[in-house]
Enzyme design. Structure first.
Site, PDB file in Angstrom:
ATOM      1  N   ASP A 193      -3.177   7.738   8.072  1.00 10.17           N
ATOM      2  CA  ASP A 193      -4.142   6.984   8.896  1.00 10.17           C
ATOM      3  C   ASP A 193      -3.512   5.904   9.693  1.00 10.17           C
ATOM      4  O   ASP A 193      -2.334   6.169  10.049  1.00 10.17           O
ATOM      5  CB  ASP A 193      -5.050   6.234   7.511  1.00 10.17           C
ATOM      6  CG  ASP A 193      -4.328   5.237   6.846  1.00 10.17           C
ATOM      7  OD1 ASP A 193      -3.162   4.938   7.194  1.00 10.17           O
ATOM      8  OD2 ASP A 193      -4.726   4.753   5.816  1.00 10.17           O
TER       9      ASP A 193
ATOM     10  N   SER B  71       0.655  -1.256  -0.111  1.00  7.34           N
ATOM     11  CA  SER B  71      -0.039   0.058   0.054  1.00  7.34           C
ATOM     12  C   SER B  71       0.920   1.220  -0.127  1.00  7.34           C
ATOM     13  O   SER B  71       0.280   2.322  -0.356  1.00  7.34           O
ATOM     14  CB  SER B  71      -0.982  -0.132   1.199  1.00  7.34           C
ATOM     15  OG  SER B  71      -0.128   0.132   2.304  1.00  7.34           O
TER      16      SER B  71
ATOM     17  N   HIS C 179      -0.548   4.578   7.170  1.00  3.36           N
ATOM     18  CA  HIS C 179       0.051   5.096   6.282  1.00  3.36           C
ATOM     19  C   HIS C 179       0.539   6.620   6.588  1.00  3.36           C
ATOM     20  O   HIS C 179       0.059   7.355   7.298  1.00  3.36           O
ATOM     21  CB  HIS C 179      -0.849   4.893   4.979  1.00  3.36           C
ATOM     22  CG  HIS C 179      -1.146   3.646   4.453  1.00  3.36           C
ATOM     23  ND1 HIS C 179      -2.334   3.194   4.748  1.00  3.36           N
ATOM     24  CD2 HIS C 179      -0.390   2.640   4.132  1.00  3.36           C
ATOM     25  CE1 HIS C 179      -2.301   2.082   4.577  1.00  3.36           C
ATOM     26  NE2 HIS C 179      -1.194   1.689   3.957  1.00  3.36           N
TER      27      HIS C 179
END
Ligand SMILES: *[C@@H]1O[C@H](CO)[C@@H](O)[C@H](O)[C@H]1NC(C)=O
Ligand SMILES: *[C@@H]1O[C@H](CO)[C@@H](O)[C@H](O)[C@H]1NC(C)=O
Ligand SMILES: *[C@@H]1O[C@H](CO)[C@@H](O)[C@H](O)[C@H]1NC(C)=O
Length: 378
Positions: A343, A57, A346
């Site tokens: 978040d 991600s 990340h």
């Protein structure tokens, strides 16, 4: 994951330098367009080399939005709030991610599009200038994220193989070989494998586990090398125990030290593996980014980088704003550039930019044996 940063002085210098480049760019912009018209006809030498991006991600620019079976995606607000038109793009960020900023530093506007986007749009030839294969929640091991229906590193390499055979068919074997040899491979992966070790309460000896990750990494790099790539920009694992998602399991809100120990061991082993591979594989060049050092440096000296918070998520809910993912209903901070974390897992766009600048221009403390700008110049 792969946020992060370098020396404050360095960053300031870089930022100053970029500011003057921007001004210069605006000034010469009009002159340039006139020249571009004539020079575009005669040469394509100015085009940046192709870049192929693999990973999780931290580098995903929308791959998972094309995977209907997975729940791991970010194509909804508040993700993308600082992107053009506040558009959620599938990036796990308020804007761009580290892959985008690395590409910007190498003369592009952002990361190349996800493979699945280009495939669906029938843009096979566009793939020859770069593709992003990264898929959120993926890992080095095929089991990592398997039940989440994402694309593992092996799956991503299979897609790259398709691009390579297409390239060979269209350009011919000799030209394809040249193109691949000058292409840049960027890989950011490993955190989810370590998270998986702890989530499954594995009883494997830690060093045996890290070794199994290295065996997988060696296999993947060999496969990419066999397809013709030579230049590898590798981004190691950050101090994952310091993610807000992990801190909430420590009553003090401090980092989970055991996970950071794994991240450090991962780097040490990866450094040794890459040295070995480079001595074995003719023509292989690499740069290894030490995300651990970069990030800990920021966490230990937040004020040097103008961060107000290095433990709390900007978007989320609950303790450290990290008990839920970022959704349209989540609590959102207003001064996003003063947060390290977007978040629960990340980095923010700003932290990602600092990370990319360090990978690109940083010294041996953060990226070895050469930095990404030197790798790109080879
Ligand atoms: C090129 O790739 C696409 C998918 O990416 C595939 O469907 C097509 O058959 C390939 N074409 C050639 C010439 O290999
Ligand atoms: C929790 O954080 C504190 C620092 O605040 C640290 O000393 C401690 O080792 C951490 N606990 C665990 C289990 O990692
Ligand atoms: C890294 O990159 C820059 C070019 O951007 C280069 O001038 C510098 O020597 C490199 N830094 C180190 C310490 O290797």
């Amino acid at each position: 994951m792969s946020w992060v940063v370098g020396g404050a002085k360095n960053v300031k210098k870089i930022v100053d330098h970029q500011m003057s480049s921007i001004l210069l760019f605006i000034f010469v912009g009009t002159v340039l367009t006139i020249f571009q018209i004539s020079s575009a006809i005669e040469t394509s030498n100015g085009a940046p080399p192709p870049i192929f991006i693999f990973g999780d991600s931290t580098a995903d620019v929308g791959t998972n939005s094309f995977l209907p079976m997975t729940k791991i995606h970010a194509d909804f607000p508040h993700n993308g709030i600082d992107f053009l038109n506040s558009r959620p793009t599938g990036r796990f960020s308020n804007g761009f991610n580290t892959a985008d900023f690395l590409c910007k530093l190498m003369g592009r506007q952002r990361s190349p599009q996800p493979y699945l986007f280009l495939l669906k749009a029938g843009l096979t030839k566009r793939m020859f200038s770069g593709v992003n294969f990264a898929s959120g929640a993926s890992g080095l091991l095929d089991v990592t994220g398997k039940d989440l229906n994402i694309l593992s590193m092996s799956d991503q390499i299979k897609q790259f193989e398709t691009v390579c055979s297409n390239l060979t068919l269209v350009k011919g074997p000799e030209a394809a070989k040249d193109i691949l040899a000058k292409s840049l491979i960027a890989i950011s992966i490993g955190s989810n494998d370590i998270f998986g070790y702890f989530e499954t309460q594995s009883t494997m000896e830690p060093l045996v586990f890290i070794d199994s990750l290295m065996t997988a990494y060696e296999y993947h790099i060999n496969a990419i090398y066999e397809l013709g790539a030579r230049k590898f920009g590798i981004i190691s694992v950050p101090p994952i125990g310091c993610c807000p998602s992990q801190r909430i399991h420590n009553t003090t809100g401090g980092c989970l030290e055991i996970e950071n120990t794994f991240a450090r061991a991962f780097y040490t082993s990866l450094d040794a593996l890459l040295k070995k591979l480079a001595s074995k594989l003719p023509g292989m060049k690499y740069a290894l980014g030490n995300s651990y050092e970069m990030t800990i440096n920021v966490i230990d000296h937040p004020q040097l980088f103008n961060f107000k918070s290095v433990d709390t998520a900007c978007c989320g809910e609950g303790f450290l704003n990290a008990e839920k993912i970022c959704t349209p209903q989540a609590k959102l901070c207003s001064d996003r550039d003063s947060y390290l974390f977007w978040d629960l897992y990340h980095p923010t766009q700003y932290a990602s930019e600092l990370a990319a600048m360090t990978l690109y221009n940083g010294g041996p403390q953060f990226v070895t044996p050469i930095n990404f700008s030197q790798l790109a110049a080879y």
